[in-house]
Design a protein around this motif. Structure first.
Motif, PDB file in Angstrom:
ATOM      1  N   ALA A   6      47.435  43.988  63.607  1.00  0.00           N
ATOM      2  CA  ALA A   6      47.995  43.305  64.782  1.00  0.00           C
ATOM      3  C   ALA A   6      47.315  43.756  66.074  1.00  0.00           C
ATOM      4  N   ARG A   7      46.717  44.956  66.059  1.00  0.00           N
ATOM      5  CA  ARG A   7      46.023  45.453  67.253  1.00  0.00           C
ATOM      6  C   ARG A   7      44.754  44.638  67.547  1.00  0.00           C
ATOM      7  N   LEU A   8      44.232  43.991  66.503  1.00  0.00           N
ATOM      8  CA  LEU A   8      42.996  43.237  66.666  1.00  0.00           C
ATOM      9  C   LEU A   8      43.329  41.823  67.159  1.00  0.00           C
ATOM     10  N   ASP A   9      43.876  41.755  68.354  1.00  0.00           N
ATOM     11  CA  ASP A   9      44.242  40.442  68.897  1.00  0.00           C
ATOM     12  C   ASP A   9      43.024  39.793  69.549  1.00  0.00           C
ATOM     13  N   GLU A  10      43.210  38.618  70.106  1.00  0.00           N
ATOM     14  CA  GLU A  10      42.083  37.863  70.651  1.00  0.00           C
ATOM     15  C   GLU A  10      41.383  38.577  71.795  1.00  0.00           C
ATOM     16  N   PRO A  11      42.092  39.168  72.760  1.00  0.00           N
ATOM     17  CA  PRO A  11      41.397  39.885  73.840  1.00  0.00           C
ATOM     18  C   PRO A  11      40.532  41.041  73.308  1.00  0.00           C
ATOM     19  N   VAL A  12      41.061  41.740  72.296  1.00  0.00           N
ATOM     20  CA  VAL A  12      40.305  42.854  71.717  1.00  0.00           C
ATOM     21  C   VAL A  12      39.067  42.325  70.999  1.00  0.00           C
ATOM     22  N   GLN A  13      39.229  41.265  70.202  1.00  0.00           N
ATOM     23  CA  GLN A  13      38.092  40.667  69.510  1.00  0.00           C
ATOM     24  C   GLN A  13      37.019  40.192  70.490  1.00  0.00           C
ATOM     25  N   THR A  14      37.475  39.584  71.579  1.00  0.00           N
ATOM     26  CA  THR A  14      36.534  39.076  72.585  1.00  0.00           C
ATOM     27  C   THR A  14      35.743  40.225  73.198  1.00  0.00           C
ATOM     28  N   TRP A  15      36.434  41.308  73.529  1.00  0.00           N
ATOM     29  CA  TRP A  15      35.756  42.466  74.139  1.00  0.00           C
ATOM     30  C   TRP A  15      34.780  43.092  73.150  1.00  0.00           C
ATOM     31  N   LEU A  16      35.197  43.266  71.890  1.00  0.00           N
ATOM     32  CA  LEU A  16      34.322  43.866  70.881  1.00  0.00           C
ATOM     33  C   LEU A  16      33.060  43.028  70.681  1.00  0.00           C
ATOM     34  N   THR A  17      33.234  41.719  70.602  1.00  0.00           N
ATOM     35  CA  THR A  17      32.088  40.835  70.404  1.00  0.00           C
ATOM     36  C   THR A  17      31.143  40.883  71.599  1.00  0.00           C
ATOM     37  N   ALA A  18      31.716  40.872  72.786  1.00  0.00           N
ATOM     38  CA  ALA A  18      30.907  40.877  74.008  1.00  0.00           C
ATOM     39  C   ALA A  18      30.112  42.169  74.151  1.00  0.00           C
ATOM     40  N   ASN A  19      30.617  43.244  73.560  1.00  0.00           N
ATOM     41  CA  ASN A  19      29.943  44.538  73.682  1.00  0.00           C
ATOM     42  C   ASN A  19      29.224  44.955  72.396  1.00  0.00           C
ATOM     43  N   GLY A  20      28.975  43.985  71.528  1.00  0.00           N
ATOM     44  CA  GLY A  20      28.194  44.262  70.329  1.00  0.00           C
ATOM     45  C   GLY A  20      28.894  45.084  69.283  1.00  0.00           C
ATOM     46  N   LEU A  21      30.225  45.100  69.301  1.00  0.00           N
ATOM     47  CA  LEU A  21      30.987  45.904  68.349  1.00  0.00           C
ATOM     48  C   LEU A  21      31.726  45.045  67.334  1.00  0.00           C
ATOM     49  N   GLY A  22      31.405  43.771  67.294  1.00  0.00           N
ATOM     50  CA  GLY A  22      32.128  42.872  66.400  1.00  0.00           C
ATOM     51  C   GLY A  22      32.007  43.250  64.936  1.00  0.00           C
ATOM     52  N   GLY A  23      30.878  43.814  64.537  1.00  0.00           N
ATOM     53  CA  GLY A  23      30.687  44.187  63.136  1.00  0.00           C
ATOM     54  C   GLY A  23      30.846  45.674  62.865  1.00  0.00           C
ATOM     55  N   ALA A  24      31.404  46.402  63.817  1.00  0.00           N
ATOM     56  CA  ALA A  24      31.518  47.860  63.671  1.00  0.00           C
ATOM     57  C   ALA A  24      32.779  48.284  62.929  1.00  0.00           C
ATOM     58  N   PHE A  25      33.661  47.362  62.634  1.00  0.00           N
ATOM     59  CA  PHE A  25      34.925  47.716  61.988  1.00  0.00           C
ATOM     60  C   PHE A  25      35.129  46.896  60.737  1.00  0.00           C
ATOM     61  N   GLY A  26      35.912  47.433  59.810  1.00  0.00           N
ATOM     62  CA  GLY A  26      36.239  46.742  58.574  1.00  0.00           C
ATOM     63  C   GLY A  26      37.723  46.854  58.297  1.00  0.00           C
ATOM     64  N   ILE A  27      38.188  46.094  57.309  1.00  0.00           N
ATOM     65  CA  ILE A  27      39.607  46.100  56.938  1.00  0.00           C
ATOM     66  C   ILE A  27      39.767  46.785  55.596  1.00  0.00           C
ATOM     67  N   ARG A  28      40.757  47.668  55.504  1.00  0.00           N
ATOM     68  CA  ARG A  28      41.072  48.319  54.230  1.00  0.00           C
ATOM     69  C   ARG A  28      42.578  48.402  54.081  1.00  0.00           C
ATOM     70  N   THR A  29      43.041  48.487  52.838  1.00  0.00           N
ATOM     71  CA  THR A  29      44.480  48.606  52.591  1.00  0.00           C
ATOM     72  C   THR A  29      44.893  50.060  52.704  1.00  0.00           C
ATOM     73  N   ARG A  30      46.131  50.288  53.027  1.00  0.00           N
ATOM     74  CA  ARG A  30      46.637  51.659  53.156  1.00  0.00           C
ATOM     75  C   ARG A  30      47.321  52.092  51.870  1.00  0.00           C
TER      76      ARG A  30
END
Length: 236
Positions: A212-236
């Motif tokens: 839920a932390r990965l909302d649209e504003p966060v995604q937009t900022w990450l993409t704009a700063n070249g961090l869009g592919g720096a994170f992945g999803i895993r189950t807990r």
């Protein structure tokens, strides 16, 4: 002196010389084995001293000490043999039953202590991935602060490379780890949107960030700063 007498004297001298050489070799063998045993015991004392320091500071050092009983038994046996015959130090059984096992035990103590110390150091330092810091360092507004985090983290982790022999190292580690954590917590000050800062802090923690932390504003900022592919999803 007749030839026969000279021959007898020569044989006597040769026999005595041979006995003398044999005794000298025996003395040398005793000294060599004694030195090896003393070195092995000194090495074990040093390893146990380091382990004791870690345990006194609250660390758990997992160690299998089952071989220690057998080593102690043979050491007592050889001690009794040496009391009656110093040449027992040159016995072929001394090395495989005491010196070799002592060195193996020392190595096991060192390895267990090193593993415990390394885990302790890493548990103290913020779990921020170097790849994430590398990406963040490309953002001009964050470069200086990211470099400070990296330097403090590097200095703290470097302490894991060598077992401590002084309790003061624990204070040094605590100070570096706290400074690193503070630098990481304040990285976002006047530089990152609050939601982005919260996501980055959570994502770099052991538990990770909620999706839920990965909302649209966060995604937009990450993409704009070249961090869009720096994170992945895993189950807990």
């Amino acid at each position: 002196m007749s030839l026969l007498e000279r021959s007898a004297s020569f044989v006597s001298d040769t026999t005595e010389l041979g006995a003398l050489r044999s005794s000298a070799h025996q003395v040398q063998a005793v000294e060599t084995r004694t030195g090896q045993l003393e070195a092995a015991l000194a090495k074990l004392r040093l390893a146990l001293g380091r382990r004791t320091l870690l345990v006194s500071e609250g660390l758990t050092v997992a160690l299998d000490t089952k071989s220690a009983g057998g080593i102690a038994f043979y050491l007592r046996t050889f001690k009794a043999d040496l009391a009656s015959d110093p040449a027992a130090a040159a016995s072929n059984e001394l090395s495989p039953k005491t010196i070799g096992p002592l060195n193996l035990l020392s190595a096991a103590v060192e390895a267990a202590s090193a593993a415990a110390w390394s885990a302790h150091v890493r548990s103290k330092v913020p779990s921020v991935g170097e790849d994430l810091l590398q990406h963040l360092s490309q953002i001009s507004a964050l470069q200086a602060r990211v470099e400070r985090v990296r330097r403090l983290r590097r200095d703290a982790l470097a302490l894991a490379d060598q077992l401590p022999i002084d309790p003061a190292i624990f204070k040094t580690l605590d100070d570096l780890a706290e400074a690193c954590a503070t630098a990481w917590r304040t990285l976002d000050a006047e530089s990152l949107p609050p939601s982005v800062a919260r996501f980055l802090r959570d994502a770099s923690s052991d538990g990770g960030a909620d999706l839920a932390r990965l909302d649209e504003p966060v995604q937009t900022w990450l993409t704009a700063n070249g961090l869009g592919g720096a994170f992945g999803i895993r189950t807990r």
